[in-house]
Scaffold this motif. Structure first.
Motif, PDB file in Angstrom:
ATOM      1  N   CYS A  24       0.840  -1.192   0.000  1.00 23.35           N
ATOM      2  CA  CYS A  24       0.000   0.000   0.000  1.00 23.35           C
ATOM      3  C   CYS A  24       0.878   1.247   0.000  1.00 23.35           C
ATOM      4  CB  CYS A  24      -0.938   0.010   1.207  1.00 23.35           C
ATOM      5  SG  CYS A  24      -0.117   0.045   2.817  1.00 23.35           S
ATOM      6  N   GLY A  25       0.320   2.328  -0.489  1.00 21.33           N
ATOM      7  CA  GLY A  25       1.025   3.601  -0.491  1.00 21.33           C
ATOM      8  C   GLY A  25       2.077   3.739  -1.563  1.00 21.33           C
ATOM      9  N   THR A  26       2.132   2.779  -2.473  1.00 22.60           N
ATOM     10  CA  THR A  26       3.118   2.805  -3.551  1.00 22.60           C
ATOM     11  C   THR A  26       2.428   2.728  -4.906  1.00 22.60           C
ATOM     12  OG1 THR A  26       3.378   0.407  -3.557  1.00 22.60           O
ATOM     13  CG2 THR A  26       4.830   1.644  -2.099  1.00 22.60           C
ATOM     14  N   PRO A  27       3.061   3.252  -5.943  1.00 15.53           N
ATOM     15  CA  PRO A  27       2.462   3.155  -7.273  1.00 15.53           C
ATOM     16  C   PRO A  27       2.591   1.745  -7.845  1.00 15.53           C
ATOM     17  CG  PRO A  27       4.533   4.349  -7.389  1.00 15.53           C
ATOM     18  CD  PRO A  27       4.277   4.050  -5.942  1.00 15.53           C
ATOM     19  N   ALA A  41     -12.629   0.812   5.391  1.00 14.98           N
ATOM     20  CA  ALA A  41     -12.688   2.179   5.932  1.00 14.98           C
ATOM     21  C   ALA A  41     -11.865   2.336   7.207  1.00 14.98           C
ATOM     22  CB  ALA A  41     -14.134   2.568   6.196  1.00 14.98           C
ATOM     23  N   HIS A  42     -11.754   1.304   8.004  1.00 15.36           N
ATOM     24  CA  HIS A  42     -11.039   1.399   9.281  1.00 15.36           C
ATOM     25  C   HIS A  42      -9.554   1.055   9.148  1.00 15.36           C
ATOM     26  CE1 HIS A  42     -12.017  -2.808   8.870  1.00 15.36           C
ATOM     27  NE2 HIS A  42     -11.077  -3.085   9.745  1.00 15.36           N
ATOM     28  N   GLN A  43      -9.084   0.850   7.923  1.00 13.85           N
ATOM     29  CA  GLN A  43      -7.693   0.472   7.713  1.00 13.85           C
ATOM     30  C   GLN A  43      -6.837   1.671   7.298  1.00 13.85           C
ATOM     31  OE1 GLN A  43      -7.597  -2.729   4.896  1.00 13.85           O
ATOM     32  NE2 GLN A  43      -8.514  -4.178   6.313  1.00 13.85           N
ATOM     33  N   VAL A  44      -5.566   1.590   7.625  1.00 11.34           N
ATOM     34  CA  VAL A  44      -4.577   2.593   7.236  1.00 11.34           C
ATOM     35  C   VAL A  44      -3.394   1.855   6.616  1.00 11.34           C
ATOM     36  CG1 VAL A  44      -5.245   4.216   9.055  1.00 11.34           C
ATOM     37  CG2 VAL A  44      -3.399   2.579   9.482  1.00 11.34           C
ATOM     38  N   CYS A  45      -2.588   2.584   5.871  1.00 11.07           N
ATOM     39  CA  CYS A  45      -1.357   2.038   5.317  1.00 11.07           C
ATOM     40  C   CYS A  45      -0.212   2.432   6.247  1.00 11.07           C
ATOM     41  CB  CYS A  45      -1.118   2.590   3.914  1.00 11.07           C
ATOM     42  SG  CYS A  45       0.423   2.016   3.177  1.00 11.07           S
ATOM     43  N   VAL A  46       0.510   1.451   6.745  1.00 11.31           N
ATOM     44  CA  VAL A  46       1.690   1.706   7.567  1.00 11.31           C
ATOM     45  C   VAL A  46       2.869   1.817   6.596  1.00 11.31           C
ATOM     46  CG1 VAL A  46       3.162   0.853   9.435  1.00 11.31           C
ATOM     47  CG2 VAL A  46       0.696   0.408   9.483  1.00 11.31           C
ATOM     48  N   CYS A  47       3.380   3.023   6.448  1.00  7.71           N
ATOM     49  CA  CYS A  47       4.369   3.296   5.406  1.00  7.71           C
ATOM     50  C   CYS A  47       5.707   2.605   5.641  1.00  7.71           C
ATOM     51  CB  CYS A  47       4.549   4.795   5.247  1.00  7.71           C
ATOM     52  SG  CYS A  47       3.044   5.603   4.636  1.00  7.71           S
ATOM     53  N   PRO A  80       4.262  -1.593  15.613  1.00  3.73           N
ATOM     54  CA  PRO A  80       5.053  -0.951  16.671  1.00  3.73           C
ATOM     55  C   PRO A  80       4.628   0.505  16.868  1.00  3.73           C
ATOM     56  CG  PRO A  80       6.481  -2.128  15.146  1.00  3.73           C
ATOM     57  CD  PRO A  80       5.104  -2.123  14.545  1.00  3.73           C
ATOM     58  N   VAL A  81       4.680   0.960  18.096  1.00  8.69           N
ATOM     59  CA  VAL A  81       4.282   2.334  18.415  1.00  8.69           C
ATOM     60  C   VAL A  81       5.062   3.335  17.561  1.00  8.69           C
ATOM     61  CG1 VAL A  81       4.259   4.084  20.240  1.00  8.69           C
ATOM     62  CG2 VAL A  81       3.506   1.761  20.741  1.00  8.69           C
ATOM     63  N   ALA A  82       6.350   3.088  17.371  1.00  5.12           N
ATOM     64  CA  ALA A  82       7.177   4.012  16.595  1.00  5.12           C
ATOM     65  C   ALA A  82       6.745   4.105  15.131  1.00  5.12           C
ATOM     66  CB  ALA A  82       8.642   3.595  16.681  1.00  5.12           C
ATOM     67  N   SER A  83       6.072   3.088  14.610  1.00  5.14           N
ATOM     68  CA  SER A  83       5.634   3.092  13.212  1.00  5.14           C
ATOM     69  C   SER A  83       4.248   3.694  13.036  1.00  5.14           C
ATOM     70  CB  SER A  83       5.603   1.658  12.669  1.00  5.14           C
ATOM     71  OG  SER A  83       6.875   1.071  12.753  1.00  5.14           O
TER      72      SER A  83
END
Length: 111
Positions: A24-27, A41-47, A80-83
């Motif tokens: 995710c988050g990439t072309p 809807a409740h998901q995010v991309c962890v970069c 992880p919290v840092a991510s």
């Protein structure tokens, strides 16, 4: 028309997952203008991992995020919290992950 667009997004996401592994988050390799994203809807991309995560109670994961699992996450368990501050929300205007975490991000932030 809207249902057709959703089907295209699902197909593009599936195609990306099959061809090189979902990120995710990439072309897409075949089209730099098409950015893969997490579908729910409740998901995010962890970069940091280019993987999808779902919001969960902090009692379950200190970061408030848990990876969703294969094929949409290359990691499992809690993010992880840092991510957790380096994320792209599904409703963001720009779905592309920035190349570096935000400089003012604090661990565990909303991103």
């Amino acid at each position: 028309m809207r249902g057709g667009l959703g089907l295209v997004i699902v197909f593009v996401t599936w195609l990306a997952a099959c061809s090189r592994g979902f990120e995710c988050g990439t072309p897409l390799a075949s089209d730099n203008d098409v950015i893969t994203r997490c579908g729910a809807a409740h998901q995010v991309c962890v970069c940091e991992t280019n993987s999808c995560a779902a919001r969960v109670p902090a009692a379950d994961c200190p970061s408030g995020l848990r990876y969703v699992g294969e094929p949409f996450a290359r990691s499992d368990g809690c993010v992880p919290v840092a991510s957790a501050s380096w994320i792209v929300k599904g409703d963001a205007t720009d779905l592309r992950c920035p190349s570096e975490p935000p400089p003012d991000a604090s661990p565990g932030g909303d991103g």
